[in-house]
Each structure stands twice: as structure tokens, then as C-alpha cells.
Design a protein around this motif. Structure first.
Motif, mmCIF file in Angstrom:
data_model
loop_
_atom_site.group_PDB
_atom_site.id
_atom_site.type_symbol
_atom_site.label_atom_id
_atom_site.label_comp_id
_atom_site.label_asym_id
_atom_site.label_seq_id
_atom_site.Cartn_x
_atom_site.Cartn_y
_atom_site.Cartn_z
ATOM 1 N N CYS A 1 3.913 6.810 -1.483
ATOM 2 C CA CYS A 1 3.209 6.250 -0.316
ATOM 3 C C CYS A 1 3.231 4.731 -0.302
ATOM 4 O O CYS A 1 2.800 4.121 0.674
ATOM 5 C CB CYS A 1 1.764 6.742 -0.296
ATOM 6 S SG CYS A 1 1.626 8.516 -0.022
ATOM 7 N N GLY A 2 3.700 4.107 -1.360
ATOM 8 C CA GLY A 2 3.792 2.654 -1.391
ATOM 9 C C GLY A 2 2.540 2.005 -1.947
ATOM 10 O O GLY A 2 1.708 2.637 -2.586
ATOM 11 N N THR A 3 2.395 0.726 -1.641
ATOM 12 C CA THR A 3 1.319 -0.076 -2.203
ATOM 13 C C THR A 3 0.076 -0.052 -1.301
ATOM 14 O O THR A 3 0.144 0.386 -0.152
ATOM 15 C CB THR A 3 1.765 -1.543 -2.361
ATOM 16 O OG1 THR A 3 1.989 -2.085 -1.050
ATOM 17 C CG2 THR A 3 3.018 -1.663 -3.206
ATOM 18 N N GLU A 4 -1.017 -0.572 -1.836
ATOM 19 C CA GLU A 4 -2.248 -0.711 -1.055
ATOM 20 C C GLU A 4 -1.994 -1.571 0.187
ATOM 21 O O GLU A 4 -2.423 -1.226 1.287
ATOM 22 C CB GLU A 4 -3.335 -1.348 -1.914
ATOM 23 C CG GLU A 4 -4.605 -1.668 -1.171
ATOM 24 C CD GLU A 4 -5.573 -2.494 -2.003
ATOM 25 O OE1 GLU A 4 -6.543 -2.982 -1.410
ATOM 26 O OE2 GLU A 4 -5.377 -2.659 -3.218
ATOM 27 N N ALA A 5 -1.271 -2.668 0.008
ATOM 28 C CA ALA A 5 -0.975 -3.558 1.135
ATOM 29 C C ALA A 5 -0.193 -2.824 2.220
ATOM 30 O O ALA A 5 -0.465 -2.988 3.417
ATOM 31 C CB ALA A 5 -0.202 -4.786 0.656
ATOM 32 N N GLU A 6 0.759 -2.003 1.813
ATOM 33 C CA GLU A 6 1.552 -1.257 2.804
ATOM 34 C C GLU A 6 0.682 -0.243 3.549
ATOM 35 O O GLU A 6 0.847 -0.049 4.752
ATOM 36 C CB GLU A 6 2.732 -0.582 2.123
ATOM 37 C CG GLU A 6 3.772 -1.573 1.653
ATOM 38 C CD GLU A 6 4.822 -0.962 0.743
ATOM 39 O OE1 GLU A 6 5.920 -1.537 0.685
ATOM 40 O OE2 GLU A 6 4.558 0.058 0.082
ATOM 41 N N ALA A 7 -0.262 0.395 2.854
ATOM 42 C CA ALA A 7 -1.159 1.354 3.509
ATOM 43 C C ALA A 7 -2.034 0.648 4.542
ATOM 44 O O ALA A 7 -2.214 1.139 5.658
ATOM 45 C CB ALA A 7 -2.015 2.072 2.469
ATOM 46 N N ILE A 8 -2.578 -0.508 4.178
ATOM 47 C CA ILE A 8 -3.407 -1.272 5.118
ATOM 48 C C ILE A 8 -2.570 -1.727 6.307
ATOM 49 O O ILE A 8 -3.000 -1.647 7.460
ATOM 50 C CB ILE A 8 -4.083 -2.461 4.410
ATOM 51 C CG1 ILE A 8 -5.093 -1.936 3.381
ATOM 52 C CG2 ILE A 8 -4.751 -3.397 5.415
ATOM 53 C CD1 ILE A 8 -5.628 -2.991 2.442
ATOM 54 N N MET A 9 -1.352 -2.177 6.037
ATOM 55 C CA MET A 9 -0.472 -2.618 7.126
ATOM 56 C C MET A 9 -0.081 -1.448 8.028
ATOM 57 O O MET A 9 0.005 -1.615 9.248
ATOM 58 C CB MET A 9 0.779 -3.291 6.562
ATOM 59 C CG MET A 9 0.520 -4.657 5.978
ATOM 60 S SD MET A 9 0.052 -5.875 7.216
ATOM 61 C CE MET A 9 1.633 -6.138 8.007
ATOM 62 N N ARG A 10 0.148 -0.260 7.463
ATOM 63 C CA ARG A 10 0.463 0.906 8.293
ATOM 64 C C ARG A 10 -0.713 1.252 9.198
ATOM 65 O O ARG A 10 -0.536 1.546 10.380
ATOM 66 C CB ARG A 10 0.850 2.111 7.425
ATOM 67 C CG ARG A 10 2.216 2.003 6.787
ATOM 68 C CD ARG A 10 2.675 3.325 6.179
ATOM 69 N NE ARG A 10 1.731 3.922 5.249
ATOM 70 C CZ ARG A 10 1.700 3.701 3.933
ATOM 71 N NH1 ARG A 10 2.584 2.875 3.382
ATOM 72 N NH2 ARG A 10 0.819 4.310 3.173
ATOM 73 N N ALA A 11 -1.935 1.196 8.645
ATOM 74 C CA ALA A 11 -3.122 1.464 9.463
ATOM 75 C C ALA A 11 -3.246 0.411 10.569
ATOM 76 O O ALA A 11 -3.503 0.745 11.732
ATOM 77 C CB ALA A 11 -4.375 1.478 8.589
ATOM 78 N N ALA A 12 -3.047 -0.852 10.220
ATOM 79 C CA ALA A 12 -3.124 -1.931 11.213
ATOM 80 C C ALA A 12 -2.045 -1.756 12.282
ATOM 81 O O ALA A 12 -2.298 -1.976 13.473
ATOM 82 C CB ALA A 12 -2.986 -3.292 10.535
#
Length: 133
Positions: free
Chosen positions: A94-105
Motif C-alpha cells: 500500500c506504500g508509505t503513510e505520505a502516499e496514503a494521505i496523498m491518495r485520500a487528499a
């Protein structure tokens, strides 16, 4: 910048109200460093917006868009005023925390209108292991 990360960056910027270049034109305002926003305070160097590379920008983005972060179960989430829920996980494939936040954004950016950001309003249950911004 690869297309997927570029798309995430552009959609997250749209949600945050940061002026973005048109998606289907070559843009001088975006490159591997991020989206060119303005000069730094000293006026001598360019300033770029890229929450994937800047933790302060990432946390500011999460706070501004009311994206909550569950560090116990490793996901970022946002509930729209109409009850719809976005959940983006991180770790492993699923990638990194930053990528998850960016996907949500980016998902918020794909659904919001620049002139009316009232659809970003959320209501939260103040319990559990969630961290609220």
C-alpha cells in the motif's frame, strides 16, 4: 515525475486550493520537485509544494482537509458531510503513510469544486486511536 504521483500531487493541490496547471497541457509549473508555488521568503530560490517530500506540508494538508490518521491500524481517513468515507491504508504494497494521505487528499480533490469547499466539512467521532487535525 511519474504520471501516478503527478496526478496525486495535482488532485491533492486542487483539494488544498493550491493553483494547479491544467492537467492535459505540458506545464512548466510542475516537475520532479513538485508544483512551483512562488519564491521563498528570501526571494532568491523557488518554492515548491510537494507533501510527498515535505512532512510539514503533508501534516498541513491532512489538517486542512480534515484527514484523520490512525497510526494503530495504518490508515488515513476522511468522512464527508454526506456520510461517504475515504480510507487509504499504508504499509507493504500500500506504500508509505505520505502516499496514503496523498491518495485520500487526491480523492477529495477529485470530488471537490474549487469555488465551494464546503463538501470537505466532516464530523468525527472523538473516540478510539484516531488522531485528529
Amino acid at each position: 515525475m511519474i504520471d501516478e504521483k503527478r496526478h496525486l500531487l495535482l488532485m491533492a493541490a486542487k483539494a488544498a486550493g493550491i493553483p494547479v496547471p491544467k492537467l492535459n497541457t505540458p506545464c512548466a509549473g510542475i516537475d520532479e520537485r513538485g508544483i512551483y508555488t512562488d519564491s521563498a521568503a528570501d526571494g532568491r530560490r523557488p518554492e515548491y509544494w510537494n507533501p510527498l517530500n515535505d512532512d510539514a506540508q503533508l501534516m498541513q494538508l491532512a489538517r486542512e482537509l480534515k484527514i484523520s490518521i490512525d497510526y494503530h491500524d495504518c490508515y488515513a481517513w476522511h468522512r464527508f458531510a454526506n456520510g461517504d468515507l475515504i480510507q487509504e491504508f499504508w504499509g507493504g504494497e500500500c506504500g508509505t503513510e505520505a502516499e496514503a494521505i496523498m491518495r485520500a487528499a487526491a480523492l477529495i480533490g477529485e470530488g471537490c469544486k474549487m469555488s465551494n469547499r464546503s463538501d470537505i466539512d466532516s464530523t468525527y467521532d472523538q473516540g478510539g486511536t484516531f488522531f485528529f487535525f
